[in-house]
Design a protein around this motif. Sequence first.
Motif, PDB file in Angstrom:
ATOM      1  N   ALA A  11       0.853  -1.521  -0.062  1.00 44.11           N
ATOM      2  CA  ALA A  11       0.182   0.000   0.647  1.00 44.11           C
ATOM      3  C   ALA A  11       1.028   1.088  -0.085  1.00 44.11           C
ATOM      4  CB  ALA A  11      -0.873  -0.149   1.157  1.00 44.11           C
ATOM      5  N   LEU A  12       1.625   0.843   0.837  1.00 52.37           N
ATOM      6  CA  LEU A  12       2.858   2.150   0.796  1.00 52.37           C
ATOM      7  C   LEU A  12       3.651   2.469  -0.631  1.00 52.37           C
ATOM      8  CD1 LEU A  12       5.030   4.827   1.753  1.00 52.37           C
ATOM      9  CD2 LEU A  12       5.643   3.056   3.129  1.00 52.37           C
ATOM     10  N   ILE A  13       3.903   1.540  -1.118  1.00 52.27           N
ATOM     11  CA  ILE A  13       4.799   1.693  -2.366  1.00 52.27           C
ATOM     12  C   ILE A  13       3.306   2.745  -3.332  1.00 52.27           C
ATOM     13  CG2 ILE A  13       5.639   0.093  -4.716  1.00 52.27           C
ATOM     14  CD1 ILE A  13       6.737  -1.221  -2.450  1.00 52.27           C
ATOM     15  N   GLU A  14       2.285   1.510  -4.080  1.00 50.87           N
ATOM     16  CA  GLU A  14       1.140   2.641  -4.354  1.00 50.87           C
ATOM     17  C   GLU A  14       1.372   4.022  -3.886  1.00 50.87           C
ATOM     18  OE1 GLU A  14      -0.305   1.962  -7.468  1.00 50.87           O
ATOM     19  OE2 GLU A  14       0.834   0.353  -7.073  1.00 50.87           O
ATOM     20  N   SER A  15       1.168   3.840  -3.144  1.00 51.09           N
ATOM     21  CA  SER A  15       1.168   5.341  -2.817  1.00 51.09           C
ATOM     22  C   SER A  15       1.977   6.364  -3.074  1.00 51.09           C
ATOM     23  CB  SER A  15       0.650   5.686  -0.950  1.00 51.09           C
ATOM     24  OG  SER A  15       0.785   7.673  -0.507  1.00 51.09           O
ATOM     25  N   LEU A  16       3.425   6.181  -2.847  1.00 51.37           N
ATOM     26  CA  LEU A  16       4.553   6.647  -3.361  1.00 51.37           C
ATOM     27  C   LEU A  16       4.547   6.686  -4.301  1.00 51.37           C
ATOM     28  CD1 LEU A  16       6.614   4.976  -0.909  1.00 51.37           C
ATOM     29  CD2 LEU A  16       6.490   7.056  -0.744  1.00 51.37           C
ATOM     30  N   ARG A  17       3.793   5.767  -5.273  1.00 53.89           N
ATOM     31  CA  ARG A  17       4.148   5.820  -6.780  1.00 53.89           C
ATOM     32  C   ARG A  17       2.692   7.307  -7.319  1.00 53.89           C
ATOM     33  NH1 ARG A  17       4.284  -1.125  -8.173  1.00 53.89           N
ATOM     34  NH2 ARG A  17       7.068  -0.742  -7.934  1.00 53.89           N
ATOM     35  N   SER A  18       1.506   6.773  -6.572  1.00 52.40           N
ATOM     36  CA  SER A  18       0.975   7.911  -7.344  1.00 52.40           C
ATOM     37  C   SER A  18       0.977   8.967  -6.732  1.00 52.40           C
ATOM     38  CB  SER A  18      -0.417   7.462  -6.895  1.00 52.40           C
ATOM     39  OG  SER A  18      -0.128   7.976  -4.986  1.00 52.40           O
ATOM     40  N   THR A  19       1.953   9.210  -6.538  1.00 58.11           N
ATOM     41  CA  THR A  19       2.499  10.590  -6.467  1.00 58.11           C
ATOM     42  C   THR A  19       3.939  11.196  -6.815  1.00 58.11           C
ATOM     43  OG1 THR A  19       3.749  10.326  -3.926  1.00 58.11           O
ATOM     44  CG2 THR A  19       1.620  10.932  -3.703  1.00 58.11           C
ATOM     45  N   ALA A  20       4.952  11.818  -6.747  1.00 56.50           N
ATOM     46  CA  ALA A  20       5.796  12.317  -7.128  1.00 56.50           C
ATOM     47  C   ALA A  20       6.633  12.547  -6.188  1.00 56.50           C
ATOM     48  CB  ALA A  20       5.846  13.910  -7.707  1.00 56.50           C
ATOM     49  N   ALA A  21       6.745  11.514  -5.120  1.00 62.03           N
ATOM     50  CA  ALA A  21       7.812  11.216  -4.252  1.00 62.03           C
ATOM     51  C   ALA A  21       8.624  10.050  -5.448  1.00 62.03           C
ATOM     52  CB  ALA A  21       6.743  10.109  -3.375  1.00 62.03           C
ATOM     53  N   ALA A  22       7.921   9.409  -5.583  1.00 64.87           N
ATOM     54  CA  ALA A  22       9.494   7.863  -6.279  1.00 64.87           C
ATOM     55  C   ALA A  22      10.203   8.526  -7.471  1.00 64.87           C
ATOM     56  CB  ALA A  22       8.464   7.512  -6.925  1.00 64.87           C
ATOM     57  N   ALA A  23      10.008   9.921  -8.078  1.00 61.15           N
ATOM     58  CA  ALA A  23      10.755  11.233  -9.006  1.00 61.15           C
ATOM     59  C   ALA A  23      11.510  12.046  -8.108  1.00 61.15           C
ATOM     60  CB  ALA A  23      10.046  11.004  -9.640  1.00 61.15           C
ATOM     61  N   ASP A  24      11.578  11.933  -6.683  1.00 60.77           N
ATOM     62  CA  ASP A  24      11.773  12.599  -5.794  1.00 60.77           C
ATOM     63  C   ASP A  24      13.372  12.405  -5.129  1.00 60.77           C
ATOM     64  OD1 ASP A  24      12.415  14.808  -3.712  1.00 60.77           O
ATOM     65  OD2 ASP A  24      11.025  15.132  -2.679  1.00 60.77           O
ATOM     66  N   VAL A  25      14.314  13.427  -6.334  1.00 56.70           N
ATOM     67  CA  VAL A  25      15.793  12.846  -5.742  1.00 56.70           C
ATOM     68  C   VAL A  25      16.565  13.479  -4.530  1.00 56.70           C
ATOM     69  CG1 VAL A  25      17.981  13.532  -6.913  1.00 56.70           C
ATOM     70  CG2 VAL A  25      16.244  12.930  -8.271  1.00 56.70           C
ATOM     71  N   GLU A  26      16.205  14.184  -3.293  1.00 56.44           N
ATOM     72  CA  GLU A  26      16.250  14.271  -2.102  1.00 56.44           C
ATOM     73  C   GLU A  26      15.526  13.582  -1.339  1.00 56.44           C
ATOM     74  OE1 GLU A  26      16.641  17.993   0.972  1.00 56.44           O
ATOM     75  OE2 GLU A  26      15.069  18.231  -0.704  1.00 56.44           O
ATOM     76  N   LEU A  27      14.716  12.969  -1.815  1.00 53.25           N
ATOM     77  CA  LEU A  27      13.457  11.474  -1.031  1.00 53.25           C
ATOM     78  C   LEU A  27      14.363  10.432  -1.388  1.00 53.25           C
ATOM     79  CD1 LEU A  27      11.140  10.521   0.284  1.00 53.25           C
ATOM     80  CD2 LEU A  27      10.151  10.306  -0.858  1.00 53.25           C
ATOM     81  N   THR A  28      14.945   9.923  -2.461  1.00 55.81           N
ATOM     82  CA  THR A  28      15.506   8.522  -2.490  1.00 55.81           C
ATOM     83  C   THR A  28      17.348   9.247  -2.428  1.00 55.81           C
ATOM     84  OG1 THR A  28      16.154   9.732  -5.336  1.00 55.81           O
ATOM     85  CG2 THR A  28      13.865   8.495  -4.476  1.00 55.81           C
ATOM     86  N   ASP A  29      17.364   9.819  -2.248  1.00 56.33           N
ATOM     87  CA  ASP A  29      19.090  10.012  -1.795  1.00 56.33           C
ATOM     88  C   ASP A  29      18.698   9.755  -0.363  1.00 56.33           C
ATOM     89  OD1 ASP A  29      19.444  10.596  -4.225  1.00 56.33           O
ATOM     90  OD2 ASP A  29      20.552  12.632  -3.966  1.00 56.33           O
ATOM     91  N   ALA A  30      17.539  10.819   0.414  1.00 52.24           N
ATOM     92  CA  ALA A  30      17.505  10.309   2.100  1.00 52.24           C
ATOM     93  C   ALA A  30      17.233   8.636   2.153  1.00 52.24           C
ATOM     94  CB  ALA A  30      16.722  11.386   2.470  1.00 52.24           C
ATOM     95  N   ALA A  31      16.946   8.234   1.594  1.00 55.61           N
ATOM     96  CA  ALA A  31      16.201   6.883   1.883  1.00 55.61           C
ATOM     97  C   ALA A  31      17.732   5.904   1.758  1.00 55.61           C
ATOM     98  CB  ALA A  31      14.835   6.399   0.615  1.00 55.61           C
ATOM     99  N   ASP A  32      17.994   6.063   0.594  1.00 58.23           N
ATOM    100  CA  ASP A  32      19.203   5.710   0.209  1.00 58.23           C
ATOM    101  C   ASP A  32      20.105   5.473   1.430  1.00 58.23           C
ATOM    102  OD1 ASP A  32      18.571   4.531  -1.861  1.00 58.23           O
ATOM    103  OD2 ASP A  32      19.743   5.883  -3.508  1.00 58.23           O
ATOM    104  N   HIS A  33      20.434   6.568   2.016  1.00 59.01           N
ATOM    105  CA  HIS A  33      21.327   6.895   2.793  1.00 59.01           C
ATOM    106  C   HIS A  33      20.819   6.218   4.460  1.00 59.01           C
ATOM    107  CE1 HIS A  33      24.462   8.828   5.801  1.00 59.01           C
ATOM    108  NE2 HIS A  33      22.849   9.007   6.778  1.00 59.01           N
TER     109      HIS A  33
END
Length: 154
Positions: free
Chosen positions: A62-84
């Motif tokens: 459900a979280l993955i779907e929610s992230l995909r339905s927003t711009a969150a998955a394309a947010d470079v700062e967010l993906t970098d923070a998650a990778d960190h």
Amino acid sequence: MDPAESIAAAIAAGAAATATGVEQHGFSTAYHAVRTLISERYAGVDLTAVEADPRSWTSRAALIESLRSTAAAADVELTDAADHLSGVLARHFPDIAGAIGVSLHKVRAGAVRITDVAAVGPGVVAVDTSVDGSLEIGGVRSGRESPPPPMARP
């Protein structure tokens, strides 16, 4: 993993680490940075279910779907923070990172391809592994709960 899956995995691992009371090695700061970015930028993304039960595949899907339905998955700062966050967990808390599947440490390889992993438990672990040529691991399932089928790519 696509960016939405990576972010969800980092949140799940972070929630699992939080449940153990871990407050060291920059973990808490890294976890709260990811949570803050999501809450400030993507109000429709609810982390409650994954944080309540980080091992639940239903909540993570459900979280993955929610992230995909927003711009969150394309947010470079967010993906970098998650990778960190994932990196901090993998370095300092491999048991927690391994609970969500795939925990690589010192891999030296010509080519490594890991696909379609879903785990509640170790999943795939490669510690100090050296590969000449290629290594392909796919379709791994592990753990107590039945993981969901692979997520369709948007």
